[in-house]
Write a protein that holds these residues in place. Structure first.
Motif, mmCIF file in Angstrom:
data_model
loop_
_atom_site.group_PDB
_atom_site.id
_atom_site.type_symbol
_atom_site.label_atom_id
_atom_site.label_comp_id
_atom_site.label_asym_id
_atom_site.label_seq_id
_atom_site.Cartn_x
_atom_site.Cartn_y
_atom_site.Cartn_z
ATOM 1 N N ASN A 1 0.882 -1.229 -0.030
ATOM 2 C CA ASN A 1 -0.091 0.007 -0.022
ATOM 3 C C ASN A 1 1.039 1.239 0.055
ATOM 4 O O ASN A 1 1.729 1.306 0.762
ATOM 5 C CB ASN A 1 -0.925 0.001 1.235
ATOM 6 C CG ASN A 1 -2.083 0.816 1.033
ATOM 7 O OD1 ASN A 1 -2.920 1.062 0.040
ATOM 8 N ND2 ASN A 1 -2.841 0.905 2.240
ATOM 9 N N GLY B 1 -3.581 5.597 1.247
ATOM 10 C CA GLY B 1 -3.612 4.345 0.788
ATOM 11 C C GLY B 1 -4.216 4.391 -0.763
ATOM 12 O O GLY B 1 -4.957 3.297 -0.710
ATOM 13 N N ASP C 1 -6.131 2.300 -6.675
ATOM 14 C CA ASP C 1 -6.897 1.447 -6.144
ATOM 15 C C ASP C 1 -7.955 1.191 -7.350
ATOM 16 O O ASP C 1 -8.804 2.415 -7.659
ATOM 17 C CB ASP C 1 -7.484 1.696 -4.821
ATOM 18 C CG ASP C 1 -6.346 1.611 -3.819
ATOM 19 O OD1 ASP C 1 -5.591 1.111 -4.026
ATOM 20 O OD2 ASP C 1 -6.832 1.955 -2.653
ATOM 21 N N GLY D 1 -1.056 -9.292 4.824
ATOM 22 C CA GLY D 1 -2.157 -8.440 5.379
ATOM 23 C C GLY D 1 -3.452 -8.792 4.311
ATOM 24 O O GLY D 1 -3.298 -9.364 3.455
ATOM 25 N N ASP E 1 -6.944 -4.237 1.941
ATOM 26 C CA ASP E 1 -6.010 -2.906 2.594
ATOM 27 C C ASP E 1 -5.095 -2.564 1.607
ATOM 28 O O ASP E 1 -4.368 -1.512 1.954
ATOM 29 C CB ASP E 1 -5.337 -3.488 3.931
ATOM 30 C CG ASP E 1 -6.304 -3.702 4.977
ATOM 31 O OD1 ASP E 1 -7.500 -3.119 5.057
ATOM 32 O OD2 ASP E 1 -6.208 -4.604 5.926
ATOM 33 N N ASP F 1 -11.261 -1.482 -1.308
ATOM 34 C CA ASP F 1 -12.632 -2.126 -1.054
ATOM 35 C C ASP F 1 -12.762 -2.871 -2.554
ATOM 36 O O ASP F 1 -12.695 -2.345 -3.470
ATOM 37 C CB ASP F 1 -13.555 -1.464 -0.744
ATOM 38 C CG ASP F 1 -13.337 -0.646 0.744
ATOM 39 O OD1 ASP F 1 -12.558 -1.383 1.448
ATOM 40 O OD2 ASP F 1 -13.930 0.373 0.849
ATOM 41 N N HIS G 1 -5.032 -12.717 1.541
ATOM 42 C CA HIS G 1 -4.092 -12.004 1.557
ATOM 43 C C HIS G 1 -3.249 -12.382 0.079
ATOM 44 O O HIS G 1 -2.294 -11.625 -0.169
ATOM 45 C CB HIS G 1 -2.868 -12.279 2.577
ATOM 46 C CG HIS G 1 -2.491 -13.762 2.296
ATOM 47 N ND1 HIS G 1 -3.178 -14.883 2.491
ATOM 48 C CD2 HIS G 1 -1.079 -14.129 2.134
ATOM 49 C CE1 HIS G 1 -2.413 -15.940 1.959
ATOM 50 N NE2 HIS G 1 -1.142 -15.502 2.083
#
Length: 315
Positions: A168, A173, A187, A229, A233, A237, A273
């Motif tokens: 990230n 982010g 994203d 993770g 993240d 989303d 992940h």
């Protein structure tokens, strides 16, 4: 003569006792979350086969085609697992991942696609080592693997846990970076609700960015988030949830003809992940897509008001 033979025998016993004791050939859990296993004798790494259960061979083949780590295992490589054992006290299932089937005496069985796409298109491995199912005891072919909710036999010569990951970046982010290719990504959900023309306009106004190609998107397959993770993240989303609760992202990319959309998803429960699946999506506008937008350079920070206005404008 008898004494001479006895003396040589004693010397041989002393010599053998001095040698390191050979350990049984083991397969051991690998990866922070045990998503892989290592065949200690061959040095090969394997994906837990059930990770891909239910995916089409074509979908899994996209990962193999674009990955720098994973290849299809041959039937001979799968057969070579017979006789391997879990570490002392462990069941083989704790190493190879969740079983797909249970055989007659209660042992686990896994079925997966393998290197040969012909007939038989699947291969199986099982443990009949009652009662603790500690060892792999049998393997063989399985025709019609697609009817058996097959997973996949994928193998790697290099450590997949040490492969480059996704991280990230951005003050909020809003981007992520593929440490393997060095590319930066918006994203994908940032553009949800936008038309292709509106994303085009945004790219025109932000010179660091461009449409991603299919190979660039699919190069994300098989990669995990830094620190194992959640992918949400890192990629933001997800727009959709697949069976088992995994995230899926769908977006426009550089191709305007059909199929005009690409998808990525994670089926590795419960951590999600790791990017495990990908493919094309035709008629993507009907899926309220985001967009796959990429930059070769560390992008110029975009003011939060710009992102806020974009999201508000295209809700």
């Amino acid at each position: 003569m008898t004494r001479h033979l006895r003396r040589n025998s004693l010397l041989a016993l002393v010599f053998l006792a001095a040698l390191p004791r050979a350990e049984a050939a083991e397969v051991t859990n690998h990866g922070m979350l045990g998503e892989y296993f290592l065949d200690v004798e061959s040095g090969l790494y394997w994906f837990d086969p059930s990770v891909f259960a239910g995916q089409s061979r074509a979908s899994i083949d996209v990962l193999v085609q674009y990955s720098n780590v994973w290849d299809w295992a041959t039937s001979a490589q799968v057969d070579a697992l017979v006789g391997r054992t879990a570490p002392a006290g462990d069941a083989i299932e704790t190493v190879m991942g969740q079983r797909q089937f249970t055989i007659g005496n209660g042992g686990p069985r896994w079925i997966g696609y393998h290197a040969d796409a012909g007939d038989p298109n699947g291969w199986l491995v099982e443990s009949a080592d009652d009662p603790d199912f500690h060892a792999i005891t049998d393997s063989g072919f399985q025709g019609g693997a697609e009817s058996w909710n097959a997973g996949a036999w994928l193998v790697a010569a290099t450590d997949p846990a040490a492969a480059p990951r996704l991280v990230n970046v951005g003050d909020n982010g809003e981007y992520f970076r593929d440490l393997g290719t060095g590319l930066y990504w918006c994203d994908p959900a940032t553009f949800v609700g936008s038309t292709r023309e509106q994303v085009d306009a945004w790219i025109l106004a932000h010179a660091d960015w461009r449409w991603a190609t299919a190979p660039e998107v699919f190069a994300l397959l098989g990669k995990a988030a830094v620190g194992d993770g959640l992918l949400i993240d890192v990629l933001g989303d997800s727009q959709f949830t697949i069976g088992g609760g995994g995230p899926r992202w769908i977006g426009y990319y550089d191709q305007t003809t059909q199929p005009d959309g690409l998808l990525l998803e994670s089926s590795y429960a419960p951590s999600f992940h790791l990017v495990t699946g990908g493919g094309t999506q035709g008629g993507v506008a009907a899926w309220i897509p985001g967009a796959w937008v990429v930059s070769e350079a560390d992008p110029t920070p975009i003011e939060s008001t710009t992102w806020g206005e974009l999201k508000a404008r295209y809700r």
